[in-house]
Design a protein around this motif. Sequence first.
Motif, PDB file in Angstrom:
ATOM      1  N   THR A  24      61.463  17.896  58.007  1.00 32.46           N
ATOM      2  CA  THR A  24      61.485  16.646  58.528  1.00 32.46           C
ATOM      3  C   THR A  24      62.811  15.983  59.141  1.00 32.46           C
ATOM      4  O   THR A  24      62.959  15.495  60.307  1.00 32.46           O
ATOM      5  N   ARG A  78      63.875  18.260  62.312  1.00 25.75           N
ATOM      6  CA  ARG A  78      63.067  17.676  63.218  1.00 25.75           C
ATOM      7  C   ARG A  78      63.726  16.290  63.735  1.00 25.75           C
ATOM      8  O   ARG A  78      64.070  16.073  65.128  1.00 25.75           O
ATOM      9  N   ASN A  79      63.776  15.330  62.742  1.00 22.71           N
ATOM     10  CA  ASN A  79      64.325  13.951  63.062  1.00 22.71           C
ATOM     11  C   ASN A  79      65.712  14.280  63.789  1.00 22.71           C
ATOM     12  O   ASN A  79      66.132  13.497  64.730  1.00 22.71           O
TER      13      ASN A  79
END
Length: 200
Positions: A191, A194-195
Amino acid sequence: MKKLKIIWDAIIPNNPVLIISIGLCSVIAVSNSVQSALLMTFAFALVQIPSNIIVSSIRKITPNEIRVPIFVTVIAAFTTIAALISEAYFNAIYQIIKLYILLVVVNCIIIGRAEAYAYHNGIFDSFLDGVGNTIGYGLVLLAIAIVREFIGKGSLAGIQLMPDSYQPMLLMVLPPAGFIMIGILTGAIETYLRNKEGKK
């Protein structure tokens, strides 16, 4: 910055346990205790870093056809050293996890880095890669061990923190909890990456 990126890449973007998903056996086995996790990280460092250096230093004279047996021989030598040092100075913990320390010789992370990185790069860069992979491996191992030992035993590094009335969750010291923790950490780091990628 380029040199620091080698370390950073091994810690987060290419973490050997959470991203590449290799070397899971030892992580699951020894991560139910902070003391075991620290000793395993220590032993891992004693093998990964010097093995990378040696493989890199002899890469130009290593025949391609027999490179893997040579890698294993180098790694086996440092594994023996790591095992002897661990037994001499941390014998109580070593007796609990000695099988996994001895199996470092066939640890996929160490062999993988020798093959994929040290064999193709200079000595200093290979040293940095070894440091980065050790930190990445150790942080994951320690993070899982802290949670598993605290919830599963009510202690940290063998020091009892919870009162006698605390009922430990015994599942946390069993292998399934290790897989659960790896899944949670993998989800968190994926996460994050990806952010970070989305903000570029």
